[in-house]
Design an enzyme around this catalytic site. Structure first.
Site, PDB file in Angstrom:
ATOM      1  N   LYS A 279       1.100  -1.254   0.107  1.00 35.40           N
ATOM      2  CA  LYS A 279       0.124  -0.022  -0.028  1.00 35.40           C
ATOM      3  C   LYS A 279       0.769   1.234   0.120  1.00 35.40           C
ATOM      4  O   LYS A 279       1.826   1.171   0.520  1.00 35.40           O
ATOM      5  CB  LYS A 279      -0.746   0.167   1.190  1.00 35.40           C
ATOM      6  CG  LYS A 279      -1.968  -0.968   1.281  1.00 35.40           C
ATOM      7  CD  LYS A 279      -2.712  -0.936   2.734  1.00 35.40           C
ATOM      8  CE  LYS A 279      -3.788  -1.806   2.679  1.00 35.40           C
ATOM      9  NZ  LYS A 279      -4.752  -1.594   1.890  1.00 35.40           N
ATOM     10  N   ARG A 353      -9.903 -11.713   2.113  1.00 39.17           N
ATOM     11  CA  ARG A 353     -11.014 -12.633   1.646  1.00 39.17           C
ATOM     12  C   ARG A 353     -10.247 -13.944   1.644  1.00 39.17           C
ATOM     13  O   ARG A 353     -10.995 -14.969   1.667  1.00 39.17           O
ATOM     14  CB  ARG A 353     -11.525 -12.214   0.170  1.00 39.17           C
ATOM     15  CG  ARG A 353     -10.364 -12.125  -0.802  1.00 39.17           C
ATOM     16  CD  ARG A 353     -10.783 -11.301  -1.853  1.00 39.17           C
ATOM     17  NE  ARG A 353     -10.960  -9.969  -1.674  1.00 39.17           N
ATOM     18  CZ  ARG A 353     -11.305  -9.020  -2.623  1.00 39.17           C
ATOM     19  NH1 ARG A 353     -11.646  -9.177  -3.750  1.00 39.17           N
ATOM     20  NH2 ARG A 353     -11.243  -7.781  -2.246  1.00 39.17           N
TER      21      ARG A 353
HETATM   22  N1  BES Z   1      -7.886  -3.675   4.484  1.00 39.27           N
HETATM   23  C1  BES Z   1      -8.256  -3.353   3.372  1.00 39.27           C
HETATM   24  C2  BES Z   1      -9.687  -2.494   2.931  1.00 39.27           C
HETATM   25  C3  BES Z   1      -9.809  -1.308   3.681  1.00 39.27           C
HETATM   26  C4  BES Z   1      -9.446  -0.240   2.821  1.00 39.27           C
HETATM   27  C5  BES Z   1     -10.156  -1.208   4.890  1.00 39.27           C
HETATM   28  C6  BES Z   1      -9.457   1.133   3.539  1.00 39.27           C
HETATM   29  C7  BES Z   1     -10.434   0.006   5.540  1.00 39.27           C
HETATM   30  C8  BES Z   1     -10.034   1.293   4.912  1.00 39.27           C
HETATM   31  C9  BES Z   1      -8.019  -4.746   2.288  1.00 39.27           C
HETATM   32  O1  BES Z   1      -7.505  -5.606   2.912  1.00 39.27           O
HETATM   33  C10 BES Z   1      -7.825  -4.037   0.973  1.00 39.27           C
HETATM   34  O2  BES Z   1      -6.519  -3.744   0.782  1.00 39.27           O
HETATM   35  N2  BES Z   1      -8.423  -4.266   0.151  1.00 39.27           N
HETATM   36  C11 BES Z   1      -8.175  -3.802  -1.444  1.00 39.27           C
HETATM   37  C12 BES Z   1      -8.755  -4.772  -2.288  1.00 39.27           C
HETATM   38  C13 BES Z   1      -8.201  -4.400  -3.756  1.00 39.27           C
HETATM   39  C14 BES Z   1      -6.782  -5.068  -3.949  1.00 39.27           C
HETATM   40  C15 BES Z   1      -8.941  -5.540  -4.685  1.00 39.27           C
HETATM   41  C16 BES Z   1      -8.865  -2.674  -1.723  1.00 39.27           C
HETATM   42  O3  BES Z   1      -9.850  -2.400  -1.161  1.00 39.27           O
HETATM   43  O4  BES Z   1      -7.989  -1.711  -2.175  1.00 39.27           O
HETATM   44 ZN    ZN Z   2      -5.530  -5.402   2.161  1.00 36.93          ZN
END
Ligand code: BES
Ligand code: ZN
Ligand code: ZN
Length: 501
Positions: A279, A353
């Protein structure tokens, strides 16, 4: 916090501050002001006029009186029009009173039990619950890491609700009892969320669950990495492979009848760096709260046990950090989950997931009456619903309706998104049973669809709490940071579960 129901009039109530709820209607407003005028023997009418206090929703009017025949500080709390009254208005008005009282160095804050207008759908017990909950939760603070405590920081130590009618006070007592337990469970969830990633990681999260279970009489079993390997939780192991800290799988059980259990599954990523699909640095610290689903499950189990709800609940928490390293999973890797299904990892940041898949597949063994998972699953859900509604998906309309109703009552509102068949093809993989990302569009839904691939023959609801668990700004009774969302919702849901014959 000491909570009590007390038999008293407004005139006699002994407290550091007394709060009175006032509705906006001219007639009732005037009656209430007249009553206060008599009691306070002051020019309250003029003062109110100067301050333009009309009992409007969200208005607060503070009066200080030197006369010692009663409490010296009075707070008038506007509720708006009686026809629009709701439990949420009581929570917010009580929160306002509590926050104001704190600045006034009040220790004991008393609320006059409000008149409940005709046609109001909620009971006196619910109203008392809402008042206590709003005030207690608004005072929550995560301050254990401040080494310089502000000198003599004033704390409200007692909240009471008073009335002259004993039958009402019985109801108030019940509401206060429930509210006290539920608010503590929400605070526990908030503490777990707000704790930094170097304090809360799988082992310590499991430790916190064990402490709660032991204290309040429910069961906690924690699998170590070896057991997780033996059981074949490939998703949890895959996500964990980049971390030096081992994963855990936490199983909680509270059984107060012989019915098929409700299984609650909580995402327990104690820190989400994104892994190899790392990230950006901005706001990454928020990802210490990527275990909010787990926190909600622990809080709910604790509250259910303390309230002795007549239910059978299982909590399942797969927990690990998501870290990048030489041993981490990579885009393109394929994982074999519990139960044998395979998934292609296209993005290591879609890790929630992957760990939920194992737990959802495992849930089948309990022959559950229903399964509800909670997860800070997608940024897409935050884009869609912001911070004021949890995204809901599932396979059973009745279960979804029950959660919707619990959400309206507690104001932990949920909003359903469709799992139409057409979305499924976005997560098709050429080389595995399913792919862990579904492209640019409908990210919350494709994440839900991924989970749907792993559920068994049971009724299921998925709650994406990414927006509601992690707050960037204060809400009326929820300071920014971890909100503890899910606890109040699920306790309300469990309270209303009809016990099958
Ligand atoms: N933990 C994150 C989702 C999240 C984002 C929670 C912002 C709270 C605030 C999750 O694991 C994630 O990173 N999801 C990705 C999925 C994508 C790579 C398909 C996302 O939402 O960007
Ligand atoms: Zn994530
Ligand atoms: Zn995550």
């Amino acid at each position: 916090m000491k909570l009590s129901a007390q038999k008293s009039t407004l005139l006699n109530m002994k407290a550091d501050a007394v709060a009175v709820f006032i509705t906006e209607e001219k007639k009732t407003f005037q009656q209430q002001v007249d009553q206060l005028k008599k009691i306070l023997r002051s020019q309250i009418e003029q003062m109110i006029e100067i301050e333009n206090f009309k009992g409007k929703d969200g208005q607060l009017f503070f009066i200080y009186t030197e006369k010692k025949f009663t409490a010296s500080r009075f707070l008038l709390l506007g509720l708006g029009e009686a026809k629009d009254l709701s439990l949420e208005k009581f929570r917010r008005a009580a929160a306002l009173a509590a926050k104001k009282s704190k600045t006034l160095k009040v220790q004991h804050l008393a609320f006059q039990l409000p008149d409940i207008p005709n046609g109001f759908v909620n009971s006196t017990e619910d109203v008392a619950h809402a008042i206590a909950e709003g005030s207690i939760l608004s005072l929550y603070k995560f301050d254990k890491y401040h080494t310089e405590k502000k000198d003599g920081e004033d704390k409200i130590t007692a909240i009471s609700i008073f009335d002259t009618n004993e039958a009402n006070l019985q109801k108030v007592r019940r509401g206060l009892h429930t509210a006290g337990i539920v608010s503590q469970a929400v605070s526990l969830a908030r503490d777990l969320e707000n704790a930094p990633g170097n304090e809360i990681y799988p082992e310590t999260l499991a430790g916190a669950a064990k402490i709660s279970a032991k204290k309040f009489g429910y069961k906690a079993t924690v699998w170590n990495k070896k057991k997780i390997e033996e059981e074949g939780f490939g998703g949890l192991l895959g996500v964990n492979s980049g971390s030096v800290r081992p994963p855990a799988f936490i199983i909680l059980e509270y059984k107060n009848n012989d019915s098929a259990p409700i299984v609650l599954v909580g995402k327990g990523i104690t820190f989400d760096t994104g892994g190899i699909s790392i990230k950006p640095a901005t706001n990454m610290a928020e990802m210490k709260m990527d275990m909010s689903g787990a926190a909600a499950v622990i809080g709910t189990m604790e509250a259910a046990a303390r309230l002795k709800l007549p239910v059978h609940v299982i909590g399942l928490i797969p927990t690990t950090e998501n870290m990048p390293s030489g041993s981490a999973i990579k885009p393109g890797d394929i994982i074999t989950h519990y139960g044998g299904k395979t998934s292609e990892v296209d993005n290591t940041d879609a890790e929630g997931r992957l760990i939920l898949a194992d737990a959802l597949a495992y849930a089948s063994r309990y022959k559950p009456a229903a399964v509800i998972d909670l997860a800070t699953l997608t940024g897409a859900c935050v884009v869609a619903l912001g911070h004021h509604a949890t995204g809901m998906m599932g396979n059973d309309d009745e279960l979804a309706a029950q959660l919707k109703a619990a959400g309206e009552k507690t104001y932990e509102r949920v909003w359903q998104l469709p799992l139409y068949d057409e979305y499924e093809k976005q997560i098709k993989s050429d080389i595995a049973d399913v792919k862990n990302v579904g492209g640019k569009w409908a990210g919350a839904i494709t994440a839900g669809w991924f989970l749907k691939k792993f559920i068994g023959d049971y009724k299921w609801v998925h709650l994406d709490i990414a927006g509601t668990a992690i707050l960037e700004e204060d809400l009326p009774y929820t300071p920014k940071g971890g909100s503890g969302v899910g606890v109040r919702l699920l306790v309300e849901f469990l309270k209303n579960r009809k016990i099958p014959a």
